[in-house]
Design a protein around this motif. Structure first.
Motif, PDB file in Angstrom:
ATOM      1  N   ASN A  86      11.969  -2.727  -8.018  1.00 56.85           N
ATOM      2  CA  ASN A  86      12.090  -2.347  -6.610  1.00 56.85           C
ATOM      3  C   ASN A  86      12.994  -1.127  -6.417  1.00 56.85           C
ATOM      4  O   ASN A  86      12.735  -0.289  -5.551  1.00 56.85           O
ATOM      5  N   ALA A  87      14.032  -1.023  -7.261  1.00 62.69           N
ATOM      6  CA  ALA A  87      14.910   0.155  -7.174  1.00 62.69           C
ATOM      7  C   ALA A  87      14.197   1.408  -7.679  1.00 62.69           C
ATOM      8  O   ALA A  87      14.462   2.523  -7.219  1.00 62.69           O
ATOM      9  N   CYS A  88      13.277   1.219  -8.619  1.00 65.19           N
ATOM     10  CA  CYS A  88      12.556   2.363  -9.196  1.00 65.19           C
ATOM     11  C   CYS A  88      11.401   2.826  -8.318  1.00 65.19           C
ATOM     12  O   CYS A  88      10.998   4.000  -8.378  1.00 65.19           O
ATOM     13  N   LEU A  89      10.852   1.919  -7.520  1.00 64.84           N
ATOM     14  CA  LEU A  89       9.636   2.226  -6.749  1.00 64.84           C
ATOM     15  C   LEU A  89       9.717   3.534  -5.943  1.00 64.84           C
ATOM     16  O   LEU A  89       8.772   4.322  -5.988  1.00 64.84           O
ATOM     17  N   PRO A  90      10.824   3.772  -5.229  1.00 60.83           N
ATOM     18  CA  PRO A  90      10.871   5.018  -4.436  1.00 60.83           C
ATOM     19  C   PRO A  90      10.820   6.279  -5.307  1.00 60.83           C
ATOM     20  O   PRO A  90      10.508   7.351  -4.810  1.00 60.83           O
ATOM     21  N   HIS A  91      11.119   6.118  -6.598  1.00 59.94           N
ATOM     22  CA  HIS A  91      11.135   7.283  -7.490  1.00 59.94           C
ATOM     23  C   HIS A  91       9.879   7.335  -8.355  1.00 59.94           C
ATOM     24  O   HIS A  91       9.763   8.191  -9.229  1.00 59.94           O
ATOM     25  N   ALA A  92       8.963   6.412  -8.122  1.00 61.79           N
ATOM     26  CA  ALA A  92       7.768   6.338  -8.965  1.00 61.79           C
ATOM     27  C   ALA A  92       6.578   6.993  -8.258  1.00 61.79           C
ATOM     28  O   ALA A  92       6.749   7.716  -7.277  1.00 61.79           O
ATOM     29  N   ASN A  93       5.404   6.782  -8.779  1.00 63.41           N
ATOM     30  CA  ASN A  93       4.147   7.214  -8.151  1.00 63.41           C
ATOM     31  C   ASN A  93       3.907   8.714  -8.141  1.00 63.41           C
ATOM     32  O   ASN A  93       3.061   9.192  -7.407  1.00 63.41           O
ATOM     33  N   ASN A 105      15.518 -15.643 -15.602  1.00 60.95           N
ATOM     34  CA  ASN A 105      16.608 -14.733 -15.221  1.00 60.95           C
ATOM     35  C   ASN A 105      16.196 -13.283 -15.392  1.00 60.95           C
ATOM     36  O   ASN A 105      16.502 -12.420 -14.566  1.00 60.95           O
ATOM     37  N   HIS A 106      15.534 -13.036 -16.495  1.00 67.21           N
ATOM     38  CA  HIS A 106      15.053 -11.678 -16.770  1.00 67.21           C
ATOM     39  C   HIS A 106      14.035 -11.251 -15.724  1.00 67.21           C
ATOM     40  O   HIS A 106      13.989 -10.088 -15.321  1.00 67.21           O
ATOM     41  N   PHE A 107      13.242 -12.229 -15.291  1.00 65.08           N
ATOM     42  CA  PHE A 107      12.224 -11.948 -14.283  1.00 65.08           C
ATOM     43  C   PHE A 107      12.874 -11.419 -13.000  1.00 65.08           C
ATOM     44  O   PHE A 107      12.434 -10.419 -12.425  1.00 65.08           O
ATOM     45  N   LEU A 108      13.942 -12.084 -12.586  1.00 61.72           N
ATOM     46  CA  LEU A 108      14.640 -11.661 -11.360  1.00 61.72           C
ATOM     47  C   LEU A 108      15.249 -10.267 -11.534  1.00 61.72           C
ATOM     48  O   LEU A 108      15.126  -9.403 -10.662  1.00 61.72           O
ATOM     49  N   LYS A 109      15.891 -10.068 -12.686  1.00 67.00           N
ATOM     50  CA  LYS A 109      16.479  -8.750 -12.989  1.00 67.00           C
ATOM     51  C   LYS A 109      15.406  -7.664 -12.985  1.00 67.00           C
ATOM     52  O   LYS A 109      15.595  -6.584 -12.434  1.00 67.00           O
ATOM     53  N   ALA A 157      -1.544  -7.351 -17.703  1.00 69.42           N
ATOM     54  CA  ALA A 157      -1.848  -6.311 -16.719  1.00 69.42           C
ATOM     55  C   ALA A 157      -0.645  -6.095 -15.798  1.00 69.42           C
ATOM     56  O   ALA A 157      -0.251  -4.958 -15.526  1.00 69.42           O
ATOM     57  N   ARG A 158      -0.058  -7.193 -15.331  1.00 63.53           N
ATOM     58  CA  ARG A 158       1.107  -7.072 -14.454  1.00 63.53           C
ATOM     59  C   ARG A 158       2.227  -6.321 -15.164  1.00 63.53           C
ATOM     60  O   ARG A 158       2.807  -5.379 -14.619  1.00 63.53           O
ATOM     61  N   LYS A 159       2.500  -6.701 -16.385  1.00 66.30           N
ATOM     62  CA  LYS A 159       3.589  -6.079 -17.128  1.00 66.30           C
ATOM     63  C   LYS A 159       3.322  -4.593 -17.358  1.00 66.30           C
ATOM     64  O   LYS A 159       4.225  -3.774 -17.251  1.00 66.30           O
ATOM     65  N   THR A 160       2.066  -4.267 -17.666  1.00 69.58           N
ATOM     66  CA  THR A 160       1.729  -2.863 -17.880  1.00 69.58           C
ATOM     67  C   THR A 160       1.880  -2.081 -16.577  1.00 69.58           C
ATOM     68  O   THR A 160       2.436  -0.985 -16.555  1.00 69.58           O
ATOM     69  N   ARG A 161       1.376  -2.682 -15.487  1.00 69.11           N
ATOM     70  CA  ARG A 161       1.450  -2.005 -14.190  1.00 69.11           C
ATOM     71  C   ARG A 161       2.902  -1.746 -13.801  1.00 69.11           C
ATOM     72  O   ARG A 161       3.236  -0.673 -13.274  1.00 69.11           O
ATOM     73  N   GLU A 162       3.788  -2.697 -14.063  1.00 66.76           N
ATOM     74  CA  GLU A 162       5.190  -2.522 -13.699  1.00 66.76           C
ATOM     75  C   GLU A 162       5.892  -1.571 -14.666  1.00 66.76           C
ATOM     76  O   GLU A 162       6.810  -0.845 -14.267  1.00 66.76           O
ATOM     77  N   THR A 163       5.427  -1.556 -15.912  1.00 64.30           N
ATOM     78  CA  THR A 163       5.968  -0.595 -16.874  1.00 64.30           C
ATOM     79  C   THR A 163       5.644   0.833 -16.437  1.00 64.30           C
ATOM     80  O   THR A 163       6.465   1.740 -16.588  1.00 64.30           O
ATOM     81  N   ILE A 164       4.444   1.021 -15.855  1.00 64.86           N
ATOM     82  CA  ILE A 164       4.080   2.345 -15.321  1.00 64.86           C
ATOM     83  C   ILE A 164       5.135   2.799 -14.313  1.00 64.86           C
ATOM     84  O   ILE A 164       5.605   3.934 -14.349  1.00 64.86           O
ATOM     85  N   GLN A 172       0.834  -1.213   0.000  1.00 68.02           N
ATOM     86  CA  GLN A 172       0.000   0.000   0.000  1.00 68.02           C
ATOM     87  C   GLN A 172       0.861   1.254   0.000  1.00 68.02           C
ATOM     88  O   GLN A 172       0.534   2.259  -0.611  1.00 68.02           O
ATOM     89  N   ASN A 173       1.997   1.180   0.712  1.00 69.99           N
ATOM     90  CA  ASN A 173       2.886   2.345   0.820  1.00 69.99           C
ATOM     91  C   ASN A 173       3.937   2.406  -0.282  1.00 69.99           C
ATOM     92  O   ASN A 173       4.918   3.148  -0.151  1.00 69.99           O
ATOM     93  N   ASN A 174       3.755   1.602  -1.336  1.00 66.91           N
ATOM     94  CA  ASN A 174       4.681   1.622  -2.469  1.00 66.91           C
ATOM     95  C   ASN A 174       6.108   1.241  -2.116  1.00 66.91           C
ATOM     96  O   ASN A 174       7.049   1.612  -2.812  1.00 66.91           O
ATOM     97  N   GLU A 175       6.289   0.516  -1.028  1.00 71.02           N
ATOM     98  CA  GLU A 175       7.637   0.057  -0.702  1.00 71.02           C
ATOM     99  C   GLU A 175       7.965  -1.209  -1.486  1.00 71.02           C
ATOM    100  O   GLU A 175       9.127  -1.597  -1.589  1.00 71.02           O
TER     101      GLU A 175
END
Lengths: 359, 359
Positions: free
Chosen positions: B74-81, B64-68, B161-168, A337-340
């Motif tokens: 996860n590294a992008c999340l703090p800079h997203a939203n 392998n690509h999935f893990l990458k 949907a998952r791929k689009t959501r993560e592309t966002i 929920q907190n985008n972590e």
């Protein structure tokens, strides 16, 4: 047995003969507990006592009862499915009981055999909000060939729905030709009822003018008819206006597979005004859908729906009752929920935990 | 390596130096494959090349690509939203591309950075029905700071949907402040889009008179706005009428959590008439929902939705891909449809088979 147990029979001063009497009574009670075969033949003979006992088995959480219930249901299935199933929903205060009483009495006068069941997933909280007081539908229960059975309670909606659906099968096998299922529409209960009936009726009363704002999301699309109750006395003009407005609104929805055009109408369950017309409308619906094949195809779809729904419910139940999942779920939800954490990565993590766990 | 393989380098008459060149090129290409860290820093610096490569990892079925990809997300999340997410749906022929082009150019002129993504679960069948021809949105892709990425294809809706959501998430981390997600509304794709955007817009054109019969079930309840496109030339009067009718219909639905009252309006993506007003309407919506807190709470709900939805999807996938289940499912379904077996008893049987099996 612990020797110091104060109330055990051995410690009492009663003569031996008393203990024998007690024992005999227990044995007789056990004898009186009918076998599965007896219940089945009782149901097929239309005996209400056998029907009620079998429904109690369906509602029981005892695993032995579950097996017995399944045996009875499977034996009843070939004799079921010959009834008309009518679903009735509406918020508290619209007069569902009075309406069912009026419609039921009219059907009973026509020689129909009517079973009234309820779906009430709130009853575990409110201790039976729909049929908790047994004085309701007082007159209907006195009519010939009418069976009123309140909802199984203390359950999830899925559980209550399953029990109601299987109760329908037993009632049909017992010869009831009209099954009325009532729900107050808590949670998704009207969706559950809609998925087990042939005709779905939304009961309304007139409100503060905007008739539609009070209707729950999605429910209008499910309705085969909207009936505005309490169309009597000073209220007649208001209900006529509501009928026009709701009729226009119903027209806005895409047409149904059954090709049935949903109808908005009025009635007074108190004065019986409009009740005959509603019964005729339902008959017309049944005739039309039986003629165009949608009656049977809808029932087949409903059966498949409950198969897949039950599987899905149980898969989720198994997942969410896993102790390892329970330990981390709330924390994971918060992080997502907190985008972590990405919802998808989090789901993956939970699923790996689940599939690795031994339970 | 098979000695008789005709096209292997060893069998060719090319001089040794050529083979070395080829080898070097391959090595260079491998070197050029950027590391996860390089992709992350590239995305955060707004480099389109890094963004595109990372999205390709998201879309890949290679584990392998999935893990990458997960690492990058996860590294992008703090800079997203930080963006505004706009969903646009409508049946083929309403002019979605032209509309997005017009709206996108207007936003681009205002200095916005726009990413256009699509959800198209049908593309595996029709080989890319939405953006299959790359000539679409020709002008928009030429505008500054615009990134157009077609849908991942050959997938289930859940996967797309998952791929689009993560592309966002990646697009947001790359600095795009406006994300437009387009869908043609196949299957449940508009529900998927609705669950990942802040503002959901239904694009329509005028039909044969009854504007509402053509609208897919449930979609009107999701819309924050209905825009009737092609309001130009001889069509202006017809679209004005449709606007009135759709506006009245929108009013019939219960009010939204966001307290936003959905709007019906017209535009011409061809003449740009109404495009500015639509942009202003969306801005007003964002302002209002940010002020009353529903913007953030809706996003938190959406995150939780995708968490639970993904779990449910995967549980079902695991069940239905079980070979023992596959062996008996169709037969069981048939038996249930034909009332030979209770749906609940049948579900129980399938579930027991599943939980006992080793896969």
């Amino acid at each position: 047995m612990k020797k110091d147990k104060p109330n055990s029979a051995e410690n009492q001063d009663s003569p031996e003969i008393f203990n024998k009497t007690v024992l005999k009574k227990i044995q007789q009670a056990r004898m009186a507990q009918p076998s599965t075969e007896e219940l089945i033949s009782g149901i097929l003979a239309g005996e209400i006592n056998a029907l009620s006992r079998a429904i109690t088995l369906i509602e029981s959480s005892n695993p032995n009862h579950f097996l017995k219930a399944n045996e009875i249901i499977n034996a009843c299935l070939p004799h079921a499915n010959q009834s008309i199933r009518i679903g009735i929903t509406g918020v508290p205060g619209v007069g569902k009981s009075t309406f069912i009483e009026a419609l039921g009495k009219h059907l009973s006068n026509q020689g129909k055999k009517i079973a009234v069941l309820t779906i009430d997933p709130s009853s575990s909280i409110s201790h039976g909000s729909i049929l908790g007081d047994k004085t309701r539908m007082e007159e209907l229960v006195k009519a010939p060939h009418v069976y009123v059975r309140p909802s199984a309670s203390g359950e999830t909606l899925g559980g209550v729905a399953r029990k109601t659906r299987e109760t329908i099968t037993l009632c049909e096998a017992a010869g009831f030709d009209t099954i009325i299922i009532e729900t107050v529409g808590v949670g998704q209960s009207e969706t559950a009822v809609h998925s087990m009936v042939d005709f779905f009726l939304l009961l309304q009363i007139t409100g503060a003018g905007d008739e539609l704002q009070g209707i729950k999301r999605g429910i209008m699309e499910m309705a085969d008819a909207i009936v505005i109750n309490k169309s009597d006395g000073d209220n007649i003009q208001k209900t006529a206006l509501a009928k026009t407005e709701l009729g226009r609104a119903l027209h806005l929805f895409p047409s149904k597979k059954s090709a049935w055009i949903p109808i908005a109408t009025t009635c007074s369950a108190k004065t019986n005004e409009g009740i005959i017309e509603i019964e005729q409308m339902i008959s017309k619906y049944i005739e039309q859908t039986k003629n165009n094949g949608s009656f049977d195809s809808k029932r087949a779809e409903q059966n498949e729906f409950w198969l897949l729904e039950t599987i899905n419910d149980q898969l989720k139940h198994h997942f969410y009752s896993n102790t390892e999942i329970q330990d981390i779920l709330e924390k994971t939800k918060k992080a997502v929920q907190n985008n972590e954490y990405s919802p998808f990565a989090a789901a993956q993590l939970l699923l790996e935990t689940y599939f690795k766990s031994k339970t």
